[in-house]
Design a protein around this motif. Structure first.
Motif, PDB file in Angstrom:
ATOM      1  N   THR A 262       0.885  -1.213  -0.042  1.00 51.14           N
ATOM      2  CA  THR A 262      -0.030   0.066   0.002  1.00 51.14           C
ATOM      3  C   THR A 262       0.657   1.156   0.079  1.00 51.14           C
ATOM      4  O   THR A 262       0.312   2.370  -0.333  1.00 51.14           O
ATOM      5  N   ASN A 263       2.114   1.271   0.542  1.00 50.62           N
ATOM      6  CA  ASN A 263       2.885   2.318   0.177  1.00 50.62           C
ATOM      7  C   ASN A 263       4.274   1.976  -0.116  1.00 50.62           C
ATOM      8  O   ASN A 263       4.487   0.827  -0.424  1.00 50.62           O
ATOM      9  N   ASN A 264       5.089   3.257  -0.270  1.00 46.92           N
ATOM     10  CA  ASN A 264       6.378   3.033  -0.922  1.00 46.92           C
ATOM     11  C   ASN A 264       7.441   2.171  -0.130  1.00 46.92           C
ATOM     12  O   ASN A 264       8.064   1.189  -0.730  1.00 46.92           O
ATOM     13  N   VAL A 265       7.284   2.087   1.204  1.00 49.27           N
ATOM     14  CA  VAL A 265       8.235   1.250   2.179  1.00 49.27           C
ATOM     15  C   VAL A 265       7.984  -0.026   1.856  1.00 49.27           C
ATOM     16  O   VAL A 265       8.695  -1.090   1.833  1.00 49.27           O
ATOM     17  N   VAL A 266       6.611  -0.459   2.021  1.00 48.97           N
ATOM     18  CA  VAL A 266       6.010  -1.873   1.678  1.00 48.97           C
ATOM     19  C   VAL A 266       6.332  -2.319   0.358  1.00 48.97           C
ATOM     20  O   VAL A 266       7.047  -3.416   0.095  1.00 48.97           O
ATOM     21  N   ARG A 267       6.198  -1.432  -0.697  1.00 48.27           N
ATOM     22  CA  ARG A 267       7.003  -1.922  -2.036  1.00 48.27           C
ATOM     23  C   ARG A 267       8.114  -2.132  -2.056  1.00 48.27           C
ATOM     24  O   ARG A 267       8.764  -3.175  -2.625  1.00 48.27           O
ATOM     25  N   TRP A 268       8.986  -1.509  -1.500  1.00 47.59           N
ATOM     26  CA  TRP A 268      10.477  -1.641  -1.485  1.00 47.59           C
ATOM     27  C   TRP A 268      10.726  -2.855  -0.856  1.00 47.59           C
ATOM     28  O   TRP A 268      11.632  -3.817  -1.228  1.00 47.59           O
ATOM     29  N   ILE A 269      10.162  -3.314   0.358  1.00 48.52           N
ATOM     30  CA  ILE A 269      10.273  -4.330   1.109  1.00 48.52           C
ATOM     31  C   ILE A 269      10.090  -5.645   0.253  1.00 48.52           C
ATOM     32  O   ILE A 269      10.774  -6.555  -0.006  1.00 48.52           O
ATOM     33  N   VAL A 270       8.932  -5.493  -0.425  1.00 47.64           N
ATOM     34  CA  VAL A 270       8.444  -6.515  -1.175  1.00 47.64           C
ATOM     35  C   VAL A 270       9.250  -6.893  -2.478  1.00 47.64           C
ATOM     36  O   VAL A 270       9.721  -7.914  -2.628  1.00 47.64           O
TER      37      VAL A 270
END
Length: 100
Positions: A73-81
């Motif tokens: 849902t947000n940029n931090v989660v996208r980078w982690i994924v």
């Protein structure tokens, strides 16, 4: 007059598509590099391998996240994924003895 507007729109669209490709390559390289640091394969991987692993690993990460129901849902989660997917890809490549 219409021809000029059409040409301008075509050039802008082409430049936008080129920028998207360049941004994908840069972010893929960063993601691949971070994953190679995590998996301690940085010395074996060059910039091209980092880009390929980063881009393919990101697709893998988002595909797996979708299967397990994780929404980026947000940029931090996208980078982690994306980084997690690249780490998984490197682990697969290590299992196949492509990386040591």
């Amino acid at each position: 007059m219409l021809e000029g507007a059409f040409c301008t729109a075509t050039v802008k669209r082409t430049l936008g598509e080129s920028m998207n490709i360049i941004i994908t390559i840069i972010i893929g390289g960063i993601i691949g590099w971070l994953a190679s640091l995590i998996m301690k394969t940085n010395a074996q991987m060059g910039i091209l391998a980092n880009i390929v692993v980063g881009i393919i690993g990101s697709f893998l990460g988002f595909w797996i996240a979708g299967l397990v129901g994780v929404a980026a849902t947000n940029n931090v989660v996208r980078w982690i994924v994306a980084i997690a997917g690249a780490v998984i890809l490197i682990a697969i490549l290590k299992a196949l003895k492509i990386f040591k």
